[in-house]
Design a protein around this motif. Structure first.
Motif, PDB file in Angstrom:
ATOM      1  N   ARG A   1       0.831  -1.205   0.000  1.00  0.00           N
ATOM      2  CA  ARG A   1       0.000   0.000   0.000  1.00  0.00           C
ATOM      3  C   ARG A   1       0.869   1.261   0.000  1.00  0.00           C
ATOM      4  O   ARG A   1       0.553   2.247  -0.694  1.00  0.00           O
ATOM      5  N   ALA A   2       1.949   1.232   0.743  1.00  0.00           N
ATOM      6  CA  ALA A   2       2.829   2.403   0.793  1.00  0.00           C
ATOM      7  C   ALA A   2       3.458   2.682  -0.570  1.00  0.00           C
ATOM      8  O   ALA A   2       3.589   3.841  -0.979  1.00  0.00           O
ATOM      9  N   ARG A   3       3.830   1.642  -1.287  1.00  0.00           N
ATOM     10  CA  ARG A   3       4.419   1.840  -2.619  1.00  0.00           C
ATOM     11  C   ARG A   3       3.380   2.352  -3.613  1.00  0.00           C
ATOM     12  O   ARG A   3       3.709   3.158  -4.494  1.00  0.00           O
ATOM     13  N   CYS A   4       2.138   1.919  -3.481  1.00  0.00           N
ATOM     14  CA  CYS A   4       1.067   2.501  -4.301  1.00  0.00           C
ATOM     15  C   CYS A   4       0.964   3.998  -4.043  1.00  0.00           C
ATOM     16  O   CYS A   4       0.889   4.812  -4.984  1.00  0.00           O
ATOM     17  N   ARG A   5       0.950   4.379  -2.769  1.00  0.00           N
ATOM     18  CA  ARG A   5       0.815   5.799  -2.419  1.00  0.00           C
ATOM     19  C   ARG A   5       2.039   6.593  -2.858  1.00  0.00           C
ATOM     20  O   ARG A   5       1.912   7.757  -3.277  1.00  0.00           O
ATOM     21  N   ASP A   6       3.205   5.991  -2.765  1.00  0.00           N
ATOM     22  CA  ASP A   6       4.427   6.692  -3.195  1.00  0.00           C
ATOM     23  C   ASP A   6       4.326   7.101  -4.664  1.00  0.00           C
ATOM     24  O   ASP A   6       4.677   8.233  -5.036  1.00  0.00           O
ATOM     25  N   PHE A   7       3.875   6.178  -5.511  1.00  0.00           N
ATOM     26  CA  PHE A   7       3.754   6.498  -6.935  1.00  0.00           C
ATOM     27  C   PHE A   7       2.609   7.476  -7.192  1.00  0.00           C
ATOM     28  O   PHE A   7       2.750   8.399  -8.004  1.00  0.00           O
TER      29      PHE A   7
END
Length: 461
Positions: free
Chosen positions: A74-80
């Protein structure tokens, strides 16, 4: 001492070297860049993910197993999404797709790219909004195109003149006017393995820019007026660290945009530069952050549009590996340890090329660590191999493990979220492992382990 220097002391390893050198002082050390964000090692040497010990996960779910750190994903989704604000981030489903991941992608506000009827079926079954989907593929069948039109898929990336004709005929019959992008082969040689470089001329994807096919496809679609041409698409390959390839690709695609404008007076509103952003499999890999990628790619597009006197189109990208790859690691159990006449030590695990074909297929490099205990033993240069009847069944080509590695040890391989489960097979009739999501001290199976009954269910002879 750096890993490549240690490799030189132990002889030529035949690749970029092991991920890190283990010594009695750091035999249990983890390299944070290689692991999901909630992974840590306890005082007794056990790895934990999402607050759960891998020993407990192995006891509950068995090995081998893909362990997904849901908070990390989820954090990597938000990062992008944050880095590319104002653009559309399409998660490349081919990297790994299941209903649970589709729902996470949806909840985090990303778009979704699928490239087969099966991937489309999974996305629809999970309730993903079809208007936020893109549909790729170099040989989409009539039934796949019909299903995409029926579902209302937001955009279809056309890949050949035959596909334009098929889609146009279906659209007229069904009374639809789908949005399409033209996949352009821009002639960029990405610095990656030849099988995952997708923008050079001699390959199966897209319309050639140099040969004029991409321009002809755009004119055909505009003149016929059956399909809604929204923009151009370029994808130069996978596991790419150097953004210079994106700069060249953007320049060439935007030049084509200008050529189309000059010929028909139309400025296409969308531009997709694909994905392929690399991740760290070993400490030799140095991937860019989403923020750095966004800054460079936006600067490239803005500069090229200004030179061509074009309005900046709405940008979209398609990260898959960069989102799910680092969020997963595979947990194995060691079965045998074999020293071959002082030449090499082979550590065999209970999985192999059926759950990770990338080492055999792409000569990919991976890392590994003992996951279920602490060790102060001297480092041992080992090769981690699988259980399959194939000499090329290699999981990790070379890695320093503690010299007391033994049967029954748990061994973890990071960076296996992308193209491992999605390319998994039943070679030697080995059932595929489960995918287990871990979060907040609890685990849940999101793809169950295959069984022998599953294998036999398809054998109707």
């Amino acid at each position: 001492m750096r890993a490549h220097e240690a490799g030189a002391l132990h002889g030529d390893l035949g690749h970029r070297g092991p991920a890190w050198l283990r010594t009695p002082d750091n035999v249990n050390a983890l390299v944070p860049e290689l692991w999901p964000r909630t992974v840590s090692r306890t005082a007794d040497g056990h790895l934990e993910v999402g607050g759960v010990s891998v020993a407990d996960l192995a006891a509950e779910h068995g090995t081998p197993a893909y362990l997904l750190d849901e908070d990390d994903l989820r954090a990597r989704c938000r990062d992008f999404a944050d880095a590319f604000a104002g653009a559309d981030v399409f998660y490349a489903g081919k990297s790994f797709l299941c209903k649970a991941v589709v729902r996470i992608i949806d909840e985090e506000g990303l778009f979704l790219d699928v490239c087969s009827g099966g991937e489309l079926a999974v996305a629809l079954a999970a309730g993903f909004p079809p208007e936020r989907m893109g549909f790729h593929g170099n040989n989409k069948s009539i039934s796949e195109l019909r299903r995409a039109l029926d579902a209302g898929v937001g955009r279809i990336i056309v890949d050949s003149f035959q596909e334009i004709e098929r889609l146009s005929e279906l659209s007229k019959t069904m009374g639809k006017r789908p949005n399409v992008l033209i996949r352009v082969t821009v002639g960029v040689e990405a610095h990656t393995h030849e099988f995952i470089a997708t923008a050079h001329e001699d390959q199966k994807f897209g319309f050639s820019l140099a040969g004029g096919a991409a321009f002809q496809a755009a004119i055909k679609i505009l003149d016929e007026g059956v399909l809604e041409l929204k923009g151009l698409h370029s994808h130069i390959g996978s596991q790419i660290f150097d953004t210079s390839g994106f700069e060249v690709a953007a320049r060439r695609v935007i030049e084509l945009q200008a050529q189309i404008r000059d010929a028909r007076g139309v400025e296409l509103p969308d531009l997709d530069l694909g994905g392929g952003f690399g991740i760290a499999y070993t400490t030799q890999d140095t991937p860019s952050t989403p923020g750095d990628l966004a800054k460079r790619i936006n600067k490239i597009v803005e500069g090229e549009c200004e030179l061509a006197s074009l309005r900046k189109p709405r940008l979209s990208i398609e990260p898959g590996r960069a989102i799910v790859g680092p969020a997963v690691f595979t947990l194995y159990e060691v079965g045998t340890v074999k020293d071959v006449d002082g030449i090499r030590t082979y550590v065999s695990v209970d999985g192999g090329m059926s759950d990770n074909i990338r080492t055999a297929l792409y000569d990919a490099s991976y890392s590994a660590t003992i996951a279920g205990r602490e060790s102060t033993a001297e480092p041992l240069l080992a090769r981690v191999v699988g259980k399959h009847c194939e000499s090329g069944d290699i999981v990790v080509k070379d890695e320093f493990l503690p010299a007391d590695v033994q049967p029954g040890d748990l061994l973890a391989v990071p960076g296996t979220g992308a193209y491992c489960r999605s390319m998994a097979s039943n070679y030697n009739h080995v059932p595929r492992p489960p995918v287990v999501a871990v979060r907040d001290g609890a685990s849940r199976v999101i793809v169950r382990r295959e069984t022998e009954d599953d294998l036999l269910a398809l054998d109707v002879g």
